[in-house]
Design an enzyme around this catalytic site. Structure first.
Site, PDB file in Angstrom:
ATOM      1  CG  HIS A  58      19.440  31.565 -27.477  1.00  0.00           C
ATOM      2  ND1 HIS A  58      20.567  30.938 -27.974  1.00  0.00           N
ATOM      3  CD2 HIS A  58      18.391  30.975 -28.096  1.00  0.00           C
ATOM      4  CE1 HIS A  58      20.212  30.009 -28.840  1.00  0.00           C
ATOM      5  NE2 HIS A  58      18.894  30.014 -28.947  1.00  0.00           N
ATOM      6  CG  HIS A  60      17.975  31.747 -33.425  1.00  0.00           C
ATOM      7  ND1 HIS A  60      19.189  31.104 -33.498  1.00  0.00           N
ATOM      8  CD2 HIS A  60      17.263  31.098 -32.471  1.00  0.00           C
ATOM      9  CE1 HIS A  60      19.199  30.097 -32.626  1.00  0.00           C
ATOM     10  NE2 HIS A  60      18.047  30.078 -31.991  1.00  0.00           N
ATOM     11  CD  GLN A  63      14.342  31.594 -35.283  1.00  0.00           C
ATOM     12  OE1 GLN A  63      13.790  31.636 -34.204  1.00  0.00           O
ATOM     13  NE2 GLN A  63      15.149  30.601 -35.648  1.00  0.00           N
ATOM     14  NE  ARG A  84      13.553  21.209 -37.154  1.00  0.00           N
ATOM     15  CZ  ARG A  84      14.482  20.254 -37.093  1.00  0.00           C
ATOM     16  NH1 ARG A  84      15.593  20.449 -36.407  1.00  0.00           N
ATOM     17  NH2 ARG A  84      14.312  19.106 -37.717  1.00  0.00           N
ATOM     18  CE1 TYR A 123      19.332  28.261 -38.290  1.00  0.00           C
ATOM     19  CE2 TYR A 123      19.699  28.841 -35.989  1.00  0.00           C
ATOM     20  CZ  TYR A 123      18.830  28.580 -37.038  1.00  0.00           C
ATOM     21  OH  TYR A 123      17.481  28.647 -36.841  1.00  0.00           O
ATOM     22  CG  HIS A 207      21.748  24.001 -34.205  1.00  0.00           C
ATOM     23  ND1 HIS A 207      20.781  23.063 -33.887  1.00  0.00           N
ATOM     24  CD2 HIS A 207      21.070  25.136 -34.474  1.00  0.00           C
ATOM     25  CE1 HIS A 207      19.578  23.615 -33.986  1.00  0.00           C
ATOM     26  NE2 HIS A 207      19.729  24.871 -34.341  1.00  0.00           N
ATOM     27  NE  ARG A 210      17.493  18.532 -31.900  1.00  0.00           N
ATOM     28  CZ  ARG A 210      17.148  19.741 -32.337  1.00  0.00           C
ATOM     29  NH1 ARG A 210      16.922  19.951 -33.614  1.00  0.00           N
ATOM     30  NH2 ARG A 210      17.020  20.736 -31.489  1.00  0.00           N
ATOM     31  CD  GLU A 237      13.869  24.542 -27.911  1.00  0.00           C
ATOM     32  OE1 GLU A 237      14.788  24.229 -28.705  1.00  0.00           O
ATOM     33  OE2 GLU A 237      13.181  25.564 -28.032  1.00  0.00           O
ATOM     34  CG  HIS A 271      16.040  26.047 -25.213  1.00  0.00           C
ATOM     35  ND1 HIS A 271      15.340  27.230 -25.139  1.00  0.00           N
ATOM     36  CD2 HIS A 271      16.523  25.976 -26.498  1.00  0.00           C
ATOM     37  CE1 HIS A 271      15.375  27.828 -26.308  1.00  0.00           C
ATOM     38  NE2 HIS A 271      16.087  27.102 -27.153  1.00  0.00           N
ATOM     39  CG  ASP A 322      15.060  31.018 -28.910  1.00  0.00           C
ATOM     40  OD1 ASP A 322      15.448  31.021 -30.079  1.00  0.00           O
ATOM     41  OD2 ASP A 322      14.758  29.970 -28.312  1.00  0.00           O
TER      42      ASP A 322
HETATM   43  C1  NGQ Z   1      16.782  27.332 -33.990  1.00  0.00           C
HETATM   44  N1  NGQ Z   1      15.219  27.328 -32.150  1.00  0.00           N
HETATM   45  O1  NGQ Z   1      17.927  26.982 -34.271  1.00  0.00           O
HETATM   46  O2  NGQ Z   1      16.297  28.352 -34.452  1.00  0.00           O
HETATM   47  C2  NGQ Z   1      15.980  26.479 -33.043  1.00  0.00           C
HETATM   48  C3  NGQ Z   1      15.058  25.569 -33.798  1.00  0.00           C
HETATM   49  C4  NGQ Z   1      16.215  23.346 -34.026  1.00  0.00           C
HETATM   50  C5  NGQ Z   1      14.967  26.925 -30.921  1.00  0.00           C
HETATM   51  N2  NGQ Z   1      15.491  25.790 -30.558  1.00  0.00           N
HETATM   52  C6  NGQ Z   1      15.725  24.590 -34.688  1.00  0.00           C
HETATM   53  N3  NGQ Z   1      14.224  27.603 -30.106  1.00  0.00           N
HETATM   54  O3  NGQ Z   1      16.349  23.296 -32.808  1.00  0.00           O
HETATM   55  O4  NGQ Z   1      16.488  22.393 -34.757  1.00  0.00           O
HETATM   56 ZN    ZN Z   2      17.729  29.012 -30.282  1.00  0.00          ZN
END
Ligand code: NGQ
Ligand code: ZN
Length: 456
Positions: A58, A60, A63, A84, A123, A207, A210, A237, A271, A322
């Site tokens: 995992h 991104h 980041q 976030r 994304y 994603h 949600r 998570e 997660h 992550d």
């Molecule tokens: C992300 N990161 O997509 O980068 C997410 C945060 C979200 C983690 N979940 C954003 N660790 O979940 O809406």
């Molecule tokens: Zn993530």
């Protein structure tokens, strides 16, 4: 080049296999970077301790450039959700060149730490504001190019992101770069699937519950691609996410997913922090992978995965870096165990029987689950697999007087000096004597790119 010239042979004093250390092992590597029986010709000595490289399930990538920039208190109730917002602000301006520069640096760091593959949960698709790039795959291609430069194996997971919450609300301005409708998403997926090859696998990412409405989830899972490729999703998570899911969909996220999709070994639930005992058992029995990211989960204040219930139900797990607050399989696995020690008051929690080594248990588990989540033939040094391996620094004082019984526990739990000396990925030496083959150029471009980003 003749076949025998391209077919190289290696030996290791100790080679890590699923059953444990194998002494005086030999390995053959074919011209296309796969393992096969050793040739009779010259045999190069790899070293004393040789392990399969670790899959990173995992990431991104963007980041990486904000690691450490969200550690000053903004509000009294700083949380995942305020982090976030910082992350969105950071994501707002990155362009394809900058993404490539950041990802290449990240992937070099991963290789040097012992990860030889990465699942990129991607994304950041569109231009700031949400208009697609002239070439709609531009950001995905930047990641593919970065992985090629670094020499790491990539599972690219383009992400479907459609709504800003369980109630189906529209994306905010900052989320518009992430958004696709189902048709646009399936087009992106298909065009990337054309690029699959020895070093690139493409899979599906949703994603989160949600961000993906029920009907969209159904359509994507009914696509041809979904039949055999990896399917990843962020799930459960944060406590707030579980509460919203319960309030709006009438079930907890993992429960809801199992009731609405056929969750099996194709899946990686990233997660899966907040599970009831029944959910942990259901996940374990499904054959899906729990994608654990202990350093990020700690950094974001997510909570602790119910490791004991999950291991006792024979669940499959893997690790990811992550948000890249840390890039080290050693640290991920160490913190996976330490989180459990801190809450249970016991030691050696991941080892579920007397005489069992925690280090061996965790490294073995993460190789298996990571390989499964990657959709690539990795995680084990057997014929037909990719030649992805790491050689540890046998001269390190940390490993002095260690033997096959104590080695993996010392690797995971002793000290902080990097022990990964050489790394081969897809049959190519990408790291030798602790140095990546192109690290100066990649680091210089990274520095220039993030300096430009900081000045904007
Ligand atoms: C992300 N990161 O997509 O980068 C997410 C945060 C979200 C983690 N979940 C954003 N660790 O979940 O809406
Ligand atoms: Zn993530």
């Amino acid at each position: 080049m003749s076949d025998s010239a391209a077919h190289r042979s290696f030996k290791a004093s100790q080679l890590w296999q699923p059953g444990g250390w194998q002494a005086d092992a030999t390995l053959g590597v074919s011209a296309n970077g796969r393992l096969l029986g050793p040739a009779t010709s010259e045999i190069e000595n790899l070293g004393k301790w040789v392990l399969p490289g670790m899959p990173n399930l995992h990431s991104h990538a963007f980041q990486r450039a904000m690691a450490g920039l969200a550690e000053r208190k903004g509000r009294v109730d700083d949380s995942f959700w305020s982090w976030r917002e910082t992350m969105y602000a950071f994501a707002a301006a990155i362009d394809p060149d900058q993404l490539q520069a950041i990802a290449a640096q990240l992937y070099v760091e991963m290789l040097k730490a012992g990860y030889t593959q990465v699942c990129e949960f991607h994304y950041l698709h569109h231009q700031p504001g949400g208009t697609p790039y002239a070439q709609p795959e531009a950001m995905s291609l930047a990641l593919i190019e970065a992985a090629r430069e670094a020499g790491i194996a990539l599972t690219l997971l383009p992400v479907l992101y459609m709504s800003g919450g369980f109630d189906g609300r529209a994306l905010t301005a900052r989320q518009c770069r992430f958004g696709n409708d189902v048709d646009g998403y399936l087009r992106l997926l298909e065009s990337l699937r054309q690029l699959e090859g020895d070093n690139l696998r493409v899979g599906i990412a949703l994603h989160s519950l949600r961000a993906v409405p029920e009907e969209a989830l159904r359509r994507v899972l009914a696509s041809d691609a979904a039949k055999a490729c990896p399917i990843h999703i962020h799930i459960a998570e944060q406590v707030g996410e579980v509460q919203d899911c319960l309030a709006i969909r009438g079930a907890r996220p993992v429960e809801w997913l199992f009731d609405h999709a056929q969750v099996d070994a194709r899946w990686c639930l990233v997660h899966a922090t907040h599970l009831t005992e029944a959910e942990a058992e259901r996940l374990a029995h499904s054959g899906a992978v729990a994608g654990l990211c202990p350093t990020t989960e700690a950094n974001l204040g997510d909570g602790l995965f119910p490791l004991v219930d999950y291991l006792d139900a024979h669940g499959t797990l893997g690790i990811g870096s992550d948000s890249h607050i840390s890039i080290s399989p050693v640290e991920e696995l160490r913190w996976l165990e330490y989180g459990q020690r801190l809450t249970t008051g016991h030691r050696n929690v991941a080892a579920r029987g007397q005489g069992i080594s925690v280090g061996e248990t965790l490294w073995r588990a993460a190789l298996k689950g990571g390989a499964q989540a990657s959709g690539l033939p990795i995680g084990e040094l057997r014929d037909g697999a990719r030649a992805d391996l790491i050689v540890l620094d046998e001269t390190s004082p940390l490993l002095a007087a260690r033997d096959t019984r104590s080695m993996m526990d010392s690797f995971l739990f002793a000290g902080n000096t990097p022990l990964v000396r050489d790394v081969m990925c897809g049959g190519e030496w990408v790291v030798r004597e602790f140095r990546h083959r192109d690290e100066e150029r990649i680091a210089a471009r990274y520095r220039a790119s993030v300096e430009r980003l900081a000045l904007r």
